[in-house]
Scaffold this active site. Structure first.
Site, PDB file in Angstrom:
ATOM      1  CE1 TYR A 181      -2.947  -3.026   2.601  1.00 28.30           C
ATOM      2  CE2 TYR A 181      -3.624  -2.512   0.340  1.00 28.30           C
ATOM      3  CZ  TYR A 181      -3.544  -3.264   1.608  1.00 28.30           C
ATOM      4  OH  TYR A 181      -4.655  -4.269   1.700  1.00 28.30           O
ATOM      5  CG  HIS A 203      -9.376   4.021   3.733  1.00 29.90           C
ATOM      6  ND1 HIS A 203      -9.820   5.304   3.523  1.00 29.90           N
ATOM      7  CD2 HIS A 203      -9.470   3.638   2.328  1.00 29.90           C
ATOM      8  CE1 HIS A 203     -10.181   5.704   2.346  1.00 29.90           C
ATOM      9  NE2 HIS A 203      -9.559   4.586   1.571  1.00 29.90           N
ATOM     10  NE  ARG A 242      -4.663   5.261  -4.830  1.00 28.04           N
ATOM     11  CZ  ARG A 242      -5.123   4.220  -4.565  1.00 28.04           C
ATOM     12  NH1 ARG A 242      -6.570   4.194  -4.637  1.00 28.04           N
ATOM     13  NH2 ARG A 242      -4.670   3.234  -3.985  1.00 28.04           N
ATOM     14  CG  ASN A 258      -7.411   0.014  -5.154  1.00 29.44           C
ATOM     15  OD1 ASN A 258      -6.539  -0.661  -4.716  1.00 29.44           O
ATOM     16  ND2 ASN A 258      -8.793   0.087  -4.332  1.00 29.44           N
ATOM     17  CD  GLU A 270     -11.895   0.448  -7.629  1.00 29.13           C
ATOM     18  OE1 GLU A 270     -11.395   1.173  -6.696  1.00 29.13           O
ATOM     19  OE2 GLU A 270     -12.795  -0.275  -7.148  1.00 29.13           O
ATOM     20  CE1 TYR A 309      -8.933  -3.888   1.141  1.00 27.60           C
ATOM     21  CE2 TYR A 309     -10.264  -4.687   3.078  1.00 27.60           C
ATOM     22  CZ  TYR A 309      -9.793  -3.845   1.919  1.00 27.60           C
ATOM     23  OH  TYR A 309     -10.821  -2.625   1.896  1.00 27.60           O
ATOM     24  CE  LYS A 310      -4.609  -5.113  -3.180  1.00 27.80           C
ATOM     25  NZ  LYS A 310      -5.447  -3.814  -3.681  1.00 27.80           N
TER      26      LYS A 310
END
Lengths: 154, 359
Positions: free
Chosen positions: B62, B212, B242, B244, B284, B335-336
């Site tokens: 991250y 978050h 950015r 993601n 994204e 998490y992903k």
């Protein structure tokens, strides 16, 4: 829940019930030691919400800027008091809220957005509206006043 | 007053779209029925040339990976525009509370977003969109969908929906408005049809850090503070961008938290035989614009999908992504949503690497 002494205020107001006094005593003692003006407002078990609203509201409206609040109440009454105090105009930086006793929480269903009430120590529940099994997370929404319930099993 | 050159009719549960540019009503009805039958999944034509590949290194963590935009365009119109707009509108009709939320004080910021996006549509895609202004009386033409809208700028009653909802139905991007106050950012409004497993309805009103909160590792070494401080200092006229990413089983755009019990099951169906076709890299592209009048930040989020099969056709992507996945720490894997099929994906990429089958 820990309480910390917020030094440097012009006056302190303690809003509590009988069982909350031991929680606030260390702070009250410090306030007395520093000879700062303070006031105690008691809420007993039989005090109706309307009475709380009228008396406490009247008192809090009369306070000057720089007044700091300590509110120690059973969880069921604490939320009500929090909303009332914010409505009067006190910000979150001007008060500390300490709950005690058994606590109920709301769980927001990730699928149907329904709210289901449960005990604080519960890990999983069934959504009252769509009957999905939910795993209760620690993700909290103050707007919904609820914790997010995720799908428990796929 | 609002007017439109199309009509939606509910006919035995299907949508019938008239006057579609370059399509006969019968042809388009068949396409709508296909979307309806498949739910919100449709067979995608992965476009590798336009795919916004997100990685630069062979290690992923991250970070604030924002870059100053060279071309200040908040939206991209891609070849899948029509399908995605129709899908969006279907979702908004069937699930309005899931897909659009707004707090009462956001009207000004919503109008500002509408103006910004309309400007970008007509500037960057002048053959597809036109805007005529007569004082505050505006007319917007969407030539792709053969639609025309007349409205009075600032008068919500002249639009069919709230301003952010209205303009969101013209673009493929999801739109999020963050209000800036008291040194913090709050999710004040949003139109979200293609989320990556989160709920707009639940997150509405939350601060940046509260939103978050579920991300493990995000608070480490003050990353959340650094990103928040960066966003608070965003300037009008200097937008940032950015990317993601995540991996998903399936090619569904609507991967909302609300429907996780439907699409999440596909994670268990990944096998060594179907990995290439079933698993997709989901990216994204997020663009961040400071709105000068309301001081809000507009996030636009454009979601792209590419099957692993197609990704693996590019040798440099294949090698890099293989190394990234192998090295990825457990908390990010978890998490992903990769835990159930990470090994299958790594095995697939390794086989493709060793076979040398790329373009």
């Amino acid at each position: 829940m820990k309480v910390h002494f917020e030094r440097g205020k012009r006056k302190y107001i303690f809003i509590t019930a009988k069982d909350g006094i031991p929680i606030l005593k260390p702070i009250i003692d410090q306030v007395k030691e520093e000879k700062v003006p303070f006031e105690m407002l008691f809420v007993n078990k039989r005090t109706e919400q309307e009475i709380i609203a009228t008396d406490i509201e009247r008192c809090l409206h009369q306070q000057k800027m720089g007044t700091y609040l300590y509110v120690a109440l059973p969880w069921a009454k604490l939320r009500y008091m929090n909303v009332l105090i914010e409505k009067i105009g006190y910000s979150s930086e001007e008060a500390q809220y300490i709950g005690y006793g058994p606590r109920k929480i709301n769980v927001f269903c990730c699928r149907c957005h329904g709210i289901t009430e449960t005990n604080e120590d519960c890990a999983e529940i069934e959504c009252k509206q769509c009957h999905l099994e939910l795993s209760i997370s620690d993700h909290y929404s103050s707007l919904r006043d609820a914790y997010l319930g995720y799908v428990a099993t796929l | 007053m609002y007017s439109a050159s199309y009509q939606f009719k509910m006919v035995t549960g299907t949508f019938l779209l008239d006057k579609l540019f370059h399509s006969s009503p019968r042809f388009y009805k068949m396409n709508i029925i296909n979307i309806q039958k498949k739910g919100v999944s449709m067979k995608r034509e992965d476009n590798i040339e336009q795919f916004p590949y997100p990685f630069k290194e062979t290690i992923y963590r991250y970070s604030n990976n924002s870059l100053l935009m060279e071309e200040p365009n908040s939206i991209e119109v891609t070849p899948t525009y029509t399908e995605e707009i129709l899908l969006k509108r279907q979702l908004l009709t069937q699930h309005p509370e899931r897909c659009f939320q707004s707090l009462p004080h956001t009207t000004k910021a919503q109008w500002e977003s509408l103006e910004l996006i309309l400007d970008h549509l007509v500037v960057y895609y002048p053959n597809k969109f036109k805007l005529y202004k007569n004082g505050k009386s505006w007319t917007f033409h969407n030539h792709v969908l053969k639609e025309k809208y007349d409205f009075i700028l600032g008068e919500e009653s002249t639009l069919p929906q709230q301003p952010l909802d209205f303009i969101g139905r013209q673009v493929q991007e999801d739109l999020i408005l963050m209000g800036q106050r008291d040194g913090n950012l709050y999710l004040d409004a949003g139109q979200l049809c293609f989320p990556a497993n989160w709920s707009l309805a639940f997150d509405l009103g939350m601060s940046f850090k509260e939103i978050h909160h579920p991300i493990p590792g995000f608070k480490e070494e003050g990353l959340d503070d650094r990103i928040l401080n960066f966003l608070l200092k965003l300037e009008a006229g200097n937008p940032w961008e950015r990317k993601n990413w995540s991996l998903m089983a399936g090619d569904r755009l609507d991967t909302s938290l609300e429907t996780f019990d439907q699409w999440g099951k596909a994670r268990k169906k990944v096998t060594s035989k179907n990995t290439g076709e079933l698993v997709h890299l989901r990216v994204e592209v997020q663009k961040l614009f400071r709105l000068p009048r309301s001081n809000n930040i507009l996030f636009t989020i454009h979601t792209y999908l590419l099957s692993l099969e197609k990704l693996a056709n590019r040798r440099e992507w294949l090698e890099q992504f293989y190394h990234i996945l192998k090295e990825l720490p457990p908390h990010i894997v978890d998490y992903k949503g990769l835990s159930l099929f990470r090994d299958a994906v790594i095995d697939y990429l390794k086989v493709r690497l060793e076979s040398g089958e790329t373009t």
